[in-house]
Design an enzyme around this catalytic site. Structure first.
Site, PDB file in Angstrom:
ATOM      1  N   TYR A  14       0.838  -1.206   0.000  1.00 30.13           N
ATOM      2  CA  TYR A  14       0.000   0.000   0.000  1.00 30.13           C
ATOM      3  C   TYR A  14       0.875   1.259   0.000  1.00 30.13           C
ATOM      4  O   TYR A  14       0.629   2.197  -0.764  1.00 30.13           O
ATOM      5  CB  TYR A  14      -0.958  -0.011   1.196  1.00 30.13           C
ATOM      6  CG  TYR A  14      -1.946   1.133   1.147  1.00 30.13           C
ATOM      7  CD1 TYR A  14      -2.859   1.246   0.090  1.00 30.13           C
ATOM      8  CD2 TYR A  14      -1.965   2.126   2.128  1.00 30.13           C
ATOM      9  CE1 TYR A  14      -3.759   2.305   0.028  1.00 30.13           C
ATOM     10  CE2 TYR A  14      -2.869   3.180   2.074  1.00 30.13           C
ATOM     11  CZ  TYR A  14      -3.756   3.269   1.022  1.00 30.13           C
ATOM     12  OH  TYR A  14      -4.650   4.328   0.945  1.00 30.13           O
ATOM     13  N   LYS A  41       0.936   4.026  -2.985  1.00 35.48           N
ATOM     14  CA  LYS A  41       0.635   5.452  -2.834  1.00 35.48           C
ATOM     15  C   LYS A  41       1.885   6.325  -3.069  1.00 35.48           C
ATOM     16  O   LYS A  41       1.758   7.476  -3.502  1.00 35.48           O
ATOM     17  CB  LYS A  41       0.006   5.725  -1.463  1.00 35.48           C
ATOM     18  CG  LYS A  41      -1.414   5.158  -1.334  1.00 35.48           C
ATOM     19  CD  LYS A  41      -2.358   5.653  -2.447  1.00 35.48           C
ATOM     20  CE  LYS A  41      -3.818   5.323  -2.196  1.00 35.48           C
ATOM     21  NZ  LYS A  41      -4.710   5.694  -3.317  1.00 35.48           N
TER      22      LYS A  41
HETATM   23  P1  NDP Z   1     -13.792   3.161   0.265  1.00 31.98           P
HETATM   24  O1  NDP Z   1     -13.471   1.726   0.441  1.00 31.98           O
HETATM   25  O2  NDP Z   1     -14.991   3.710   0.957  1.00 31.98           O
HETATM   26  O3  NDP Z   1     -13.902   3.513  -1.285  1.00 31.98           O
HETATM   27  C1  NDP Z   1     -13.073   2.921  -2.246  1.00 31.98           C
HETATM   28  C2  NDP Z   1     -13.688   3.151  -3.605  1.00 31.98           C
HETATM   29  O4  NDP Z   1     -12.796   2.618  -4.611  1.00 31.98           O
HETATM   30  C3  NDP Z   1     -15.019   2.449  -3.770  1.00 31.98           C
HETATM   31  O5  NDP Z   1     -15.921   3.290  -4.442  1.00 31.98           O
HETATM   32  C4  NDP Z   1     -14.688   1.235  -4.613  1.00 31.98           C
HETATM   33  O6  NDP Z   1     -15.788   0.886  -5.449  1.00 31.98           O
HETATM   34  C5  NDP Z   1     -13.555   1.804  -5.471  1.00 31.98           C
HETATM   35  N1  NDP Z   1     -12.743   0.747  -6.067  1.00 31.98           N
HETATM   36  C6  NDP Z   1     -11.968  -0.154  -5.444  1.00 31.98           C
HETATM   37  N2  NDP Z   1     -11.428  -1.005  -6.330  1.00 31.98           N
HETATM   38  C7  NDP Z   1     -11.898  -0.629  -7.552  1.00 31.98           C
HETATM   39  C8  NDP Z   1     -11.722  -1.120  -8.858  1.00 31.98           C
HETATM   40  N3  NDP Z   1     -10.969  -2.194  -9.108  1.00 31.98           N
HETATM   41  N4  NDP Z   1     -12.332  -0.494  -9.881  1.00 31.98           N
HETATM   42  C9  NDP Z   1     -13.124   0.582  -9.637  1.00 31.98           C
HETATM   43  N5  NDP Z   1     -13.337   1.100  -8.412  1.00 31.98           N
HETATM   44  C10 NDP Z   1     -12.732   0.482  -7.388  1.00 31.98           C
HETATM   45  O7  NDP Z   1     -12.484   3.945   0.755  1.00 31.98           O
HETATM   46  P2  NDP Z   1     -12.050   5.486   0.638  1.00 31.98           P
HETATM   47  O8  NDP Z   1     -13.138   6.323   0.134  1.00 31.98           O
HETATM   48  O9  NDP Z   1     -11.405   5.816   1.908  1.00 31.98           O
HETATM   49  O10 NDP Z   1     -10.894   5.349  -0.461  1.00 31.98           O
HETATM   50  C11 NDP Z   1     -10.816   6.169  -1.599  1.00 31.98           C
HETATM   51  C12 NDP Z   1      -9.359   6.423  -1.916  1.00 31.98           C
HETATM   52  O11 NDP Z   1      -8.770   7.142  -0.853  1.00 31.98           O
HETATM   53  C13 NDP Z   1      -8.504   5.169  -2.110  1.00 31.98           C
HETATM   54  O12 NDP Z   1      -7.619   5.394  -3.164  1.00 31.98           O
HETATM   55  C14 NDP Z   1      -7.747   5.074  -0.774  1.00 31.98           C
HETATM   56  O13 NDP Z   1      -6.540   4.386  -0.912  1.00 31.98           O
HETATM   57  C15 NDP Z   1      -7.557   6.534  -0.458  1.00 31.98           C
HETATM   58  N6  NDP Z   1      -7.281   6.894   0.906  1.00 31.98           N
HETATM   59  C16 NDP Z   1      -8.119   6.547   1.938  1.00 31.98           C
HETATM   60  C17 NDP Z   1      -7.837   6.955   3.222  1.00 31.98           C
HETATM   61  C18 NDP Z   1      -8.666   6.574   4.392  1.00 31.98           C
HETATM   62  O14 NDP Z   1      -8.150   6.606   5.540  1.00 31.98           O
HETATM   63  N7  NDP Z   1      -9.928   6.251   4.217  1.00 31.98           N
HETATM   64  C19 NDP Z   1      -6.697   7.818   3.509  1.00 31.98           C
HETATM   65  C20 NDP Z   1      -5.875   8.101   2.367  1.00 31.98           C
HETATM   66  C21 NDP Z   1      -6.188   7.685   1.133  1.00 31.98           C
HETATM   67  P3  NDP Z   1     -16.286  -0.594  -5.803  1.00 31.98           P
HETATM   68  O15 NDP Z   1     -15.879  -1.488  -4.684  1.00 31.98           O
HETATM   69  O16 NDP Z   1     -17.767  -0.436  -5.955  1.00 31.98           O
HETATM   70  O17 NDP Z   1     -15.609  -0.908  -7.106  1.00 31.98           O
HETATM   71  C1  8X3 Z   2      -5.094   5.402   4.309  1.00 39.49           C
HETATM   72  C2  8X3 Z   2      -4.442   6.028   5.475  1.00 39.49           C
HETATM   73  O1  8X3 Z   2      -2.925   5.589   7.458  1.00 39.49           O
HETATM   74  O2  8X3 Z   2      -4.569   3.898   6.919  1.00 39.49           O
HETATM   75  O3  8X3 Z   2      -4.408   5.708   3.149  1.00 39.49           O
HETATM   76  O4  8X3 Z   2      -2.620   4.172   5.520  1.00 39.49           O
HETATM   77  S1  8X3 Z   2      -3.592   4.855   6.376  1.00 39.49           S
END
Ligand code: NDP
Ligand code: 8X3
Length: 266
Positions: free
Chosen positions: A164, A168
């Site tokens: 991961y 990123k």
């Molecule tokens: P969620 O799990 O709520 O959302 C993830 C989204 O990504 C879903 O809509 C899912 O849709 C989609 N997704 C996953 N795999 C695929 C795929 N193969 N094709 C298309 N869509 C896909 O998590 P977050 O909203 O938190 O995550 C969104 C982004 O933010 C990610 O990139 C995550 O790494 C990043 N992030 C999150 C943090 C956190 O602490 N929450 C912090 C920093 C970054 P579906 O399953 O319907 O395809």
């Molecule tokens: C998601 C934030 O701290 O769980 O990107 O890696 S952390």
């Protein structure tokens, strides 16, 4: 030179990947409130349908959705072909590369191929695929933006997050590369890198274990999906001469990767 202090998103097309939950779903609502038109993609169609309906109620000039699996080139290309039919020669003003996430929290010694492959396929290759396919739709010198969602994990390491963190860190570097490659086109490129935010992220990481997921945020105030959505809309609505390159955004209770203030003991 006089510049408008604000770039209107009213009636502008915005494409959001991973729009079925978390940041993506909240971002759809935030752009809807700005009167934008939405192209929404993810794998869960039932969720997308609800997000699109809610966006229309919130003021979106349009909100349409289509199945998208960013880990498959054919699915990405299909999605963009569909997007073109919706755009009807109008430009795509904002691309939000948000789809992704973490799978597992195993050490390298115990790492699973399937988890590693999914993380790299979605967070890295998915971002590249979607951007490659969507680039011809973005207008030159008209305030268009590519906004990528990175993470604090791209800037700091922690045990159990090898793939991961690598994914990123790649997202951060791809963003910087795109900034170079698009230099002179007027297309803006930036990354928003959140710390702990309570979405479905940890439920996915822990493969449906809701207790483990909840423990990640126990006793602290995490970011919300709306915090990130508002930041994305703010970035896209800066005047066209302003490029917000990189934003690291953390909860007040998180000073660095492993240093989180908790009001209750686990
Ligand atoms: P969620 O799990 O709520 O959302 C993830 C989204 O990504 C879903 O809509 C899912 O849709 C989609 N997704 C996953 N795999 C695929 C795929 N193969 N094709 C298309 N869509 C896909 O998590 P977050 O909203 O938190 O995550 C969104 C982004 O933010 C990610 O990139 C995550 O790494 C990043 N992030 C999150 C943090 C956190 O602490 N929450 C912090 C920093 C970054 P579906 O399953 O319907 O395809
Ligand atoms: C998601 C934030 O701290 O769980 O990107 O890696 S952390």
């Amino acid at each position: 030179m006089n510049h408008s202090r604000f770039y209107s998103l009213k009636n502008k097309w915005v494409l959001i990947t991973g729009a079925s939950s978390g940041f993506g779903a909240a971002t759809a609502q935030a752009f809807a409130a700005a009167g934008a038109k939405l192209l929404l993609g993810a794998r869960r169609m039932d969720r997308l349908k609800k997000v699109a309906a809610e966006a229309k109620r919130a003021g979106a000039a349009d909100a349409v959705f289509h199945k998208l699996d960013v880990s498959q080139t054919a699915s990405v290309n299909n999605f963009i072909l569909w997007a073109k039919t919706k755009l009807k020669s109008q430009p795509l003003q904002v691309l939000v590369n948000n789809a992704g996430g973490a799978h597992g929290l195993d050490s390298v010694a115990a790492g699973k191929d399937a988890d590693w492959e999914t993380m790299l396929q979605t967070n890295v290759l998915g971002l590249l695929r979607v951007t490659r396919a969507a680039l011809p739709l973005l207008p030159r010198d008209a305030g268009a933006s590519i906004i990528n969602i990175g993470s604090i994990a791209g800037r700091a390491a922690y045990a159990g997050a090898s793939a991961y963190c690598a994914a990123k860190a790649s997202e951060l570097q791809i963003t910087r590369v795109l900034r170079h490659e698009l230099f002179g086109t007027g297309i803006r490129v930036g990354t928003i890198d959140p710390g702990l935010a309570e979405t479905e992220f940890s439920i996915v990481r822990f493969k449906g274990d809701k207790q483990k997921a909840a423990d990640v945020y126990a006793g602290m105030n995490p970011l919300t999906a709306e915090d990130i959505a508002e930041t994305i809309v703010w970035v896209a609505s800066r005047p066209p001469h302003v490029n917000i390159d990189e934003i690291l955004i953390k909860p007040t209770d998180q000073v660095e990767m492993g240093k989180v203030f908790r009001r209750t003991k686990l």
